[in-house]
Design an enzyme around this catalytic site. Structure first.
Site, PDB file in Angstrom:
ATOM      1  N   TYR A  99       0.837  -1.211   0.000  1.00  0.00           N
ATOM      2  CA  TYR A  99       0.000   0.000   0.000  1.00  0.00           C
ATOM      3  C   TYR A  99       0.872   1.262   0.000  1.00  0.00           C
ATOM      4  O   TYR A  99       0.667   2.170  -0.799  1.00  0.00           O
ATOM      5  CB  TYR A  99      -0.924  -0.013   1.229  1.00  0.00           C
TER       6      TYR A  99
HETATM    7  N1  LIG Z   1      -9.958   6.205   4.794  1.00  0.00           N
HETATM    8  C1  LIG Z   1      -8.726   6.603   5.075  1.00  0.00           C
HETATM    9  O1  LIG Z   1      -8.312   6.697   6.256  1.00  0.00           O
HETATM   10  C2  LIG Z   1      -7.790   6.933   3.963  1.00  0.00           C
HETATM   11  C3  LIG Z   1      -6.576   7.489   4.337  1.00  0.00           C
HETATM   12  C4  LIG Z   1      -5.702   7.840   3.351  1.00  0.00           C
HETATM   13  C5  LIG Z   1      -6.032   7.649   2.044  1.00  0.00           C
HETATM   14  N2  LIG Z   1      -7.196   7.081   1.683  1.00  0.00           N
HETATM   15  C6  LIG Z   1      -7.446   6.921   0.261  1.00  0.00           C
HETATM   16  O2  LIG Z   1      -8.655   7.569  -0.051  1.00  0.00           O
HETATM   17  C7  LIG Z   1      -9.229   6.956  -1.205  1.00  0.00           C
HETATM   18  C8  LIG Z   1     -10.680   6.647  -0.920  1.00  0.00           C
HETATM   19  O3  LIG Z   1     -10.713   5.681   0.091  1.00  0.00           O
HETATM   20  P1  LIG Z   1     -11.914   5.530   1.141  1.00  0.00           P
HETATM   21  O4  LIG Z   1     -11.315   5.623   2.491  1.00  0.00           O
HETATM   22  O5  LIG Z   1     -13.047   6.421   0.768  1.00  0.00           O
HETATM   23  O6  LIG Z   1     -12.234   3.999   0.917  1.00  0.00           O
HETATM   24  P2  LIG Z   1     -13.560   3.290   0.368  1.00  0.00           P
HETATM   25  O7  LIG Z   1     -13.234   1.839   0.400  1.00  0.00           O
HETATM   26  O8  LIG Z   1     -14.734   3.778   1.112  1.00  0.00           O
HETATM   27  O9  LIG Z   1     -13.644   3.829  -1.115  1.00  0.00           O
HETATM   28  C9  LIG Z   1     -12.782   3.347  -2.113  1.00  0.00           C
HETATM   29  C10 LIG Z   1     -13.581   3.261  -3.373  1.00  0.00           C
HETATM   30  O10 LIG Z   1     -12.720   2.797  -4.432  1.00  0.00           O
HETATM   31  C11 LIG Z   1     -13.503   1.964  -5.237  1.00  0.00           C
HETATM   32  N3  LIG Z   1     -12.642   1.062  -6.008  1.00  0.00           N
HETATM   33  C12 LIG Z   1     -11.798   0.118  -5.525  1.00  0.00           C
HETATM   34  N4  LIG Z   1     -11.198  -0.510  -6.548  1.00  0.00           N
HETATM   35  C13 LIG Z   1     -11.678   0.034  -7.686  1.00  0.00           C
HETATM   36  C14 LIG Z   1     -11.447  -0.194  -9.065  1.00  0.00           C
HETATM   37  N5  LIG Z   1     -10.585  -1.124  -9.484  1.00  0.00           N
HETATM   38  N6  LIG Z   1     -12.108   0.568  -9.963  1.00  0.00           N
HETATM   39  C15 LIG Z   1     -12.987   1.521  -9.562  1.00  0.00           C
HETATM   40  N7  LIG Z   1     -13.240   1.792  -8.269  1.00  0.00           N
HETATM   41  C16 LIG Z   1     -12.602   1.043  -7.356  1.00  0.00           C
HETATM   42  C17 LIG Z   1     -14.392   1.196  -4.270  1.00  0.00           C
HETATM   43  O11 LIG Z   1     -15.511   0.678  -4.956  1.00  0.00           O
HETATM   44  C18 LIG Z   1     -14.749   2.275  -3.299  1.00  0.00           C
HETATM   45  O12 LIG Z   1     -15.929   2.955  -3.702  1.00  0.00           O
HETATM   46  C19 LIG Z   1      -8.359   5.722  -1.503  1.00  0.00           C
HETATM   47  O13 LIG Z   1      -7.456   6.025  -2.541  1.00  0.00           O
HETATM   48  C20 LIG Z   1      -7.613   5.502  -0.197  1.00  0.00           C
HETATM   49  O14 LIG Z   1      -6.382   4.842  -0.402  1.00  0.00           O
HETATM   50  C21 LIG Z   1      -8.099   6.737   2.626  1.00  0.00           C
END
Ligand SMILES: NC(=O)c1ccc[n+]([C@@H]2O[C@H](COP(=O)([O-])OP(=O)(O)OC[C@H]3O[C@@H](n4cnc5c(N)ncnc54)[C@H](O)[C@@H]3O)[C@@H](O)[C@H]2O)c1
Length: 194
Positions: A99
């Site tokens: 990751y």
């Molecule tokens: N939640 C946190 O604490 C956090 C922290 C840092 C970064 N992020 C980043 O923020 C972004 C959003 O994450 P989140 O926390 O909302 O998670 P989440 O799991 O709620 O949302 C991620 C979304 O990505 C979609 N997805 C996954 N694989 C896919 C693919 N191959 N094609 C199209 N869509 C796809 C999923 O369907 C989901 O809707 C991500 O890039 C994650 O790495 C999240």
């Protein structure tokens, strides 16, 4: 309008961009938000798991970014591309080698593309979320021990909400951010300064 697509698949990523242009007449903003994570010790990471994380978290931003930028360049009106490159593009956590590698790559992709697309008036920036309360972190935050470890890094003392990230995205995708290029805006409750 919502469309389902696997953004790590070149044909689907290009089709998604084409359809957005066809249905709305334009594409001005792309947010590469899709991301996945698995918590796996380094010694146990399978090649397939490594590839999947790199495909979704890094390659997809290249595929969608390139397709969107080609359209923006052809129209000549500039645009905004926003990547989500969390604090883990800087700081590593255990069981997340794949990751953090993917997000570290995304941070450098952001900077490299920002340089190349500046002449087309396309802004490329990133948001660096800390710990945000979403489906992705549900498991970690439900585990009291891991939640405590995560929160111990956050001087602000609370988990971030999706709205915290959305507010930063609104700024970076607005005209007010026209002179902001190739940067990363941390939305992390102070994790990186602590
Ligand atoms: N939640 C946190 O604490 C956090 C922290 C840092 C970064 N992020 C980043 O923020 C972004 C959003 O994450 P989140 O926390 O909302 O998670 P989440 O799991 O709620 O949302 C991620 C979304 O990505 C979609 N997805 C996954 N694989 C896919 C693919 N191959 N094609 C199209 N869509 C796809 C999923 O369907 C989901 O809707 C991500 O890039 C994650 O790495 C999240």
């Amino acid at each position: 309008m919502a469309r389902r697509a696997d953004v790590s698949d070149k044909a689907q990523a290009e089709h998604m961009v084409d359809e957005a242009v066809r249905r709305t007449g334009s594409l001005d903003i792309l947010v590469n938000n899709a991301g996945i994570e698995f918590l796996t010790p380094f010694l146990d990471i399978a090649e397939s798991e490594w590839d999947r994380i790199l495909d979704v978290n890094l390659k997809a931003a290249f595929l969608c970014g390139q397709a969107a930028a080609r359209h923006m360049v052809s129209v000549g009106r500039g645009g905004k591309i926003l990547n989500i490159a969390p604090i883990n593009s800087h700081v590593a956590l255990e069981k997340q080698a794949h990751y953090v590698a993917s997000k570290g790559g995304l941070l450098m992709l952001t900077k490299a593309v920002a340089i190349e697309l500046a002449k087309y008036r396309i802004n490329v920036n990133a948001i660096g979320p800390g710990v945000i309360d979403t489906a992705l972190t549900k498991g970690s935050l439900a585990d009291p021990e891991r939640r405590a470890v995560l929160l111990s890094h956050v001087p602000w003392g609370r988990v971030g909400q999706p709205r915290d990230v959305a507010n930063a995205a609104l700024f970076l995708c607005s005209d007010e951010a026209d002179y902001v290029r190739g940067t990363i805006l941390y939305v992390d409750g102070g994790w990186l300064i602590s």
